[in-house]
Write a protein that holds these residues in place. Sequence first.
Motif, PDB file in Angstrom:
ATOM      1  N   ASN A   1       0.820  -1.085   0.190  1.00 60.34           N
ATOM      2  CA  ASN A   1      -0.006  -0.049   0.160  1.00 60.34           C
ATOM      3  C   ASN A   1       1.088   1.181  -0.105  1.00 60.34           C
ATOM      4  O   ASN A   1       2.035   1.325   0.418  1.00 60.34           O
ATOM      5  CB  ASN A   1      -0.781  -0.098   1.145  1.00 60.34           C
ATOM      6  N   LEU A   2       0.155   2.395  -0.280  1.00 59.65           N
ATOM      7  CA  LEU A   2       0.964   3.773  -0.255  1.00 59.65           C
ATOM      8  C   LEU A   2       1.246   4.094   1.174  1.00 59.65           C
ATOM      9  O   LEU A   2       0.346   3.656   2.145  1.00 59.65           O
ATOM     10  CB  LEU A   2       0.169   4.703  -0.771  1.00 59.65           C
ATOM     11  N   ASN A   3       2.436   4.533   1.679  1.00 61.00           N
ATOM     12  CA  ASN A   3       2.423   4.828   2.853  1.00 61.00           C
ATOM     13  C   ASN A   3       2.264   6.468   2.887  1.00 61.00           C
ATOM     14  O   ASN A   3       1.552   6.936   2.069  1.00 61.00           O
ATOM     15  CB  ASN A   3       4.206   4.694   3.153  1.00 61.00           C
ATOM     16  N   SER A   4       2.476   7.088   4.346  1.00 58.81           N
ATOM     17  CA  SER A   4       1.729   8.395   4.597  1.00 58.81           C
ATOM     18  C   SER A   4       2.549   9.355   3.403  1.00 58.81           C
ATOM     19  O   SER A   4       1.870  10.250   2.800  1.00 58.81           O
ATOM     20  CB  SER A   4       2.148   8.884   5.884  1.00 58.81           C
ATOM     21  N   LYS A   5       3.746   9.130   3.172  1.00 55.75           N
ATOM     22  CA  LYS A   5       4.463   9.804   2.078  1.00 55.75           C
ATOM     23  C   LYS A   5       3.817   9.854   0.963  1.00 55.75           C
ATOM     24  O   LYS A   5       3.298  10.700  -0.163  1.00 55.75           O
ATOM     25  CB  LYS A   5       5.921   9.604   1.973  1.00 55.75           C
ATOM     26  N   GLY A   6       3.409   8.516   0.305  1.00 53.83           N
ATOM     27  CA  GLY A   6       2.744   8.304  -0.930  1.00 53.83           C
ATOM     28  C   GLY A   6       1.323   8.970  -1.115  1.00 53.83           C
ATOM     29  O   GLY A   6       0.792   9.513  -2.033  1.00 53.83           O
ATOM     30  N   LEU A   7       0.495   8.908   0.082  1.00 56.18           N
ATOM     31  CA  LEU A   7      -0.879   9.233   0.231  1.00 56.18           C
ATOM     32  C   LEU A   7      -0.697  10.829  -0.163  1.00 56.18           C
ATOM     33  O   LEU A   7      -1.393  11.526  -0.940  1.00 56.18           O
ATOM     34  CB  LEU A   7      -1.260   9.027   1.369  1.00 56.18           C
ATOM     35  N   SER A   8       0.278  11.611   0.381  1.00 53.62           N
ATOM     36  CA  SER A   8       0.622  12.898   0.337  1.00 53.62           C
ATOM     37  C   SER A   8       1.022  13.257  -0.969  1.00 53.62           C
ATOM     38  O   SER A   8       0.446  14.255  -1.537  1.00 53.62           O
ATOM     39  CB  SER A   8       1.666  13.573   1.313  1.00 53.62           C
ATOM     40  N   GLU A   9       1.923  12.409  -1.753  1.00 52.85           N
ATOM     41  CA  GLU A   9       2.293  12.623  -3.000  1.00 52.85           C
ATOM     42  C   GLU A   9       1.096  12.652  -4.147  1.00 52.85           C
ATOM     43  O   GLU A   9       1.026  13.603  -4.900  1.00 52.85           O
ATOM     44  CB  GLU A   9       3.356  11.626  -3.378  1.00 52.85           C
ATOM     45  N   ALA A  10       0.337  11.809  -3.863  1.00 48.98           N
ATOM     46  CA  ALA A  10      -0.729  11.370  -4.715  1.00 48.98           C
ATOM     47  C   ALA A  10      -1.719  12.677  -4.890  1.00 48.98           C
ATOM     48  O   ALA A  10      -2.217  12.972  -5.656  1.00 48.98           O
ATOM     49  CB  ALA A  10      -1.441  10.036  -4.498  1.00 48.98           C
ATOM     50  N   ALA A  11      -2.032  13.029  -3.479  1.00 49.17           N
ATOM     51  CA  ALA A  11      -2.852  14.055  -3.271  1.00 49.17           C
ATOM     52  C   ALA A  11      -2.403  15.500  -3.861  1.00 49.17           C
ATOM     53  O   ALA A  11      -3.121  16.239  -4.396  1.00 49.17           O
ATOM     54  CB  ALA A  11      -3.270  14.538  -1.724  1.00 49.17           C
ATOM     55  N   ALA A  12      -1.134  15.619  -3.703  1.00 51.88           N
ATOM     56  CA  ALA A  12      -0.224  17.059  -4.210  1.00 51.88           C
ATOM     57  C   ALA A  12      -0.450  16.870  -5.728  1.00 51.88           C
ATOM     58  O   ALA A  12      -0.723  17.983  -6.353  1.00 51.88           O
ATOM     59  CB  ALA A  12       1.058  16.963  -3.630  1.00 51.88           C
ATOM     60  N   MET A  13      -0.211  15.726  -6.445  1.00 51.07           N
ATOM     61  CA  MET A  13      -0.162  15.755  -7.819  1.00 51.07           C
ATOM     62  C   MET A  13      -1.471  15.739  -8.272  1.00 51.07           C
ATOM     63  O   MET A  13      -1.926  16.593  -9.337  1.00 51.07           O
ATOM     64  CB  MET A  13       0.597  14.393  -8.260  1.00 51.07           C
ATOM     65  N   GLY A  14      -2.526  15.225  -7.616  1.00 52.44           N
ATOM     66  CA  GLY A  14      -3.886  15.507  -8.105  1.00 52.44           C
ATOM     67  C   GLY A  14      -4.367  16.749  -8.100  1.00 52.44           C
ATOM     68  O   GLY A  14      -5.036  17.183  -8.950  1.00 52.44           O
ATOM     69  N   LYS A  15      -4.099  17.304  -6.762  1.00 51.10           N
ATOM     70  CA  LYS A  15      -4.435  18.959  -6.766  1.00 51.10           C
ATOM     71  C   LYS A  15      -3.558  19.652  -8.100  1.00 51.10           C
ATOM     72  O   LYS A  15      -4.441  20.518  -8.519  1.00 51.10           O
ATOM     73  CB  LYS A  15      -3.976  19.361  -5.437  1.00 51.10           C
ATOM     74  N   TRP A  16      -2.403  19.373  -8.091  1.00 51.20           N
ATOM     75  CA  TRP A  16      -1.731  20.238  -9.317  1.00 51.20           C
ATOM     76  C   TRP A  16      -2.395  20.088 -10.545  1.00 51.20           C
ATOM     77  O   TRP A  16      -2.681  20.890 -11.298  1.00 51.20           O
ATOM     78  CB  TRP A  16      -0.236  19.981  -9.112  1.00 51.20           C
ATOM     79  N   LEU A  17      -2.650  18.597 -10.965  1.00 51.88           N
ATOM     80  CA  LEU A  17      -3.229  18.334 -11.992  1.00 51.88           C
ATOM     81  C   LEU A  17      -4.495  19.038 -12.189  1.00 51.88           C
ATOM     82  O   LEU A  17      -4.854  19.624 -13.396  1.00 51.88           O
ATOM     83  CB  LEU A  17      -3.564  16.851 -12.246  1.00 51.88           C
ATOM     84  N   ALA A  18      -5.414  19.073 -11.314  1.00 53.54           N
ATOM     85  CA  ALA A  18      -6.690  19.911 -11.354  1.00 53.54           C
ATOM     86  C   ALA A  18      -6.530  21.490 -11.549  1.00 53.54           C
ATOM     87  O   ALA A  18      -7.228  21.700 -12.361  1.00 53.54           O
ATOM     88  CB  ALA A  18      -7.434  19.525 -10.046  1.00 53.54           C
ATOM     89  N   GLU A  19      -5.692  21.744 -10.841  1.00 47.40           N
ATOM     90  CA  GLU A  19      -5.350  23.574 -10.982  1.00 47.40           C
ATOM     91  C   GLU A  19      -4.955  23.699 -12.267  1.00 47.40           C
ATOM     92  O   GLU A  19      -4.949  24.820 -12.884  1.00 47.40           O
ATOM     93  CB  GLU A  19      -4.239  23.823  -9.918  1.00 47.40           C
ATOM     94  N   SER A  20      -4.075  22.888 -12.867  1.00 49.07           N
ATOM     95  CA  SER A  20      -3.513  22.790 -14.245  1.00 49.07           C
ATOM     96  C   SER A  20      -4.533  22.702 -15.364  1.00 49.07           C
ATOM     97  O   SER A  20      -4.142  22.716 -16.529  1.00 49.07           O
ATOM     98  CB  SER A  20      -2.457  21.951 -14.586  1.00 49.07           C
ATOM     99  N   GLY A  21      -5.652  22.188 -15.072  1.00 49.06           N
ATOM    100  CA  GLY A  21      -6.697  22.060 -16.114  1.00 49.06           C
ATOM    101  C   GLY A  21      -6.731  20.645 -16.858  1.00 49.06           C
ATOM    102  O   GLY A  21      -7.374  20.549 -17.912  1.00 49.06           O
ATOM    103  N   VAL A  22      -5.731  19.849 -16.483  1.00 50.08           N
ATOM    104  CA  VAL A  22      -5.719  18.554 -17.026  1.00 50.08           C
ATOM    105  C   VAL A  22      -7.162  17.693 -16.713  1.00 50.08           C
ATOM    106  O   VAL A  22      -7.606  17.600 -15.580  1.00 50.08           O
ATOM    107  CB  VAL A  22      -4.331  17.782 -16.525  1.00 50.08           C
TER     108      VAL A  22
END
Length: 168
Positions: A26-47
């Motif tokens: 499973n994802l560890n706490s760092k991985g959960l944070s990474e995925a959330a950050a990338m998802g937020k960035w993608l959403a803000e970038s209009g992807v």
Amino acid sequence: MKKTLVLVRHATAEDQTFRIKDFDRNLNSKGLSEAAAMGKWLAESGVKPDIFITSPASRAYKTAEIISGKLGVNASSLITNADIYEGGPQSYLNAVNTVPENFSMLMLFGHNPDISYFAEYLTGSNLGSMKKGSIAIIDFDDLNWAEISAKTGNLNLYKTPGEVREAE
């Protein structure tokens, strides 16, 4: 019609031990944070991908679930493809080549080293090893999904969770 492929390497997972099968890590706490950050960035970038395909391995699926959620997509629309897990770069190509033509942007979640090899195969760019949680956005001009093959894509962007965090 232009096609866009967003390759996502799964975020950081727990270390492999003799008690946990690799597939079930499973994802560890760092991985959960990474995925959330990338998802937020993608959403803000209009992807806005219109189809999501993921390895069914826990760490890849959870990365897909978190990122798709940040993009406003229900996890029930994620398509799992068992061949992506340990199927080699050819399995990634098969997944891309069979996407229906009515979709213009595919987000594909997978594993190293295959996902890095696949990005280089498509673009001819030397990405090296994609970092955990990173994305590569590849554009294909005037190609159908079935026509995508070696060096037919242009690497539009490569972004890591570390770069996204630095920009915040």
